[in-house]
Design a protein around this motif. Sequence first.
Motif, short mmCIF file in Angstrom:
data_model
loop_
_atom_site.label_atom_id
_atom_site.label_comp_id
_atom_site.label_asym_id
_atom_site.label_seq_id
_atom_site.Cartn_x
_atom_site.Cartn_y
_atom_site.Cartn_z
N ASP A 1 0.83 -1.20 0.00
CA ASP A 1 0.00 0.00 0.00
C ASP A 1 0.87 1.25 0.00
O ASP A 1 2.04 1.22 0.40
CB ASP A 1 -0.91 0.01 1.23
N ASP B 1 1.63 -5.66 3.67
CA ASP B 1 0.29 -6.06 4.10
C ASP B 1 0.20 -6.41 5.58
O ASP B 1 -0.88 -6.65 6.09
CB ASP B 1 -0.25 -7.22 3.24
N ARG C 1 -2.19 -2.76 8.85
CA ARG C 1 -3.61 -2.62 8.55
C ARG C 1 -3.87 -1.33 7.78
O ARG C 1 -3.32 -0.28 8.10
CB ARG C 1 -4.44 -2.65 9.83
N ARG C 2 -4.76 -1.40 6.79
CA ARG C 2 -5.04 -0.26 5.94
C ARG C 2 -5.76 0.87 6.67
O ARG C 2 -5.88 1.97 6.15
CB ARG C 2 -5.86 -0.70 4.72
N ARG D 1 -4.67 4.62 6.95
CA ARG D 1 -4.96 5.65 5.95
C ARG D 1 -5.93 6.71 6.47
O ARG D 1 -5.88 7.86 6.04
CB ARG D 1 -5.59 5.01 4.71
#
Length: 204
Positions: free
Chosen positions: A114, A159, A162-163, A166
């Motif tokens: 990401d 990965d 954790r996204r 953002r």
Amino acid sequence: MAGRIDIVGSSNVLNWAVAGRAKVSGYSGDGYMLLRDGEDICAVVIDGLGSGAEAHQAATIGLRAVQQRDCTSLEHMFASAHDSLRRVRGAAMAAVSVSLRTMSASWAAVGDVDGLHLRCGMPNGGLIQRSGTLGVAYDGIRVIDIALEAGDVLVLTTDGVRRSYRGAPIHGHNVQAQADTILETYGRPSDDCLALVLKVEATR
């Protein structure tokens, strides 16, 4: 680990920092590299499939292949990493090429990694990944170009992070503190995890 990259004649510098943690002691499948070719700077984050020694081997081989390529060509870097990983575990990878002279950047990714662009502490766009796994299934990259301003921050994560990072403020008085905060707050204990933070800062 942190550092600073200066370009002669530029009124800006690139400060960087990385924070990482291995699931299996001594064998992180996540890795990073910073390259410089004249006025161009490239940062790479790679995530070998799985964890342990084989994932570490894949990340090491992929980064070694990247190191041998022109850092101004993301297409060549990804193709070289893909070719090098055919006989070992595959990997996901993200890369960003930064020019402090033109105050621009280009980035791309393949697989579950990401990237986030922050301006004035707020999200200002993100990395668009192509599906696939380098060394296994690769169908090219989608390069996104970014206009940079002094104070902009670019974040690359594997990965294991954790996204949800953002959508939250990234606290820290410097890039190392920011990378550490991302890892400590959003890193998964069940996986290798790595966060690389780059910040463009004015020198005058």
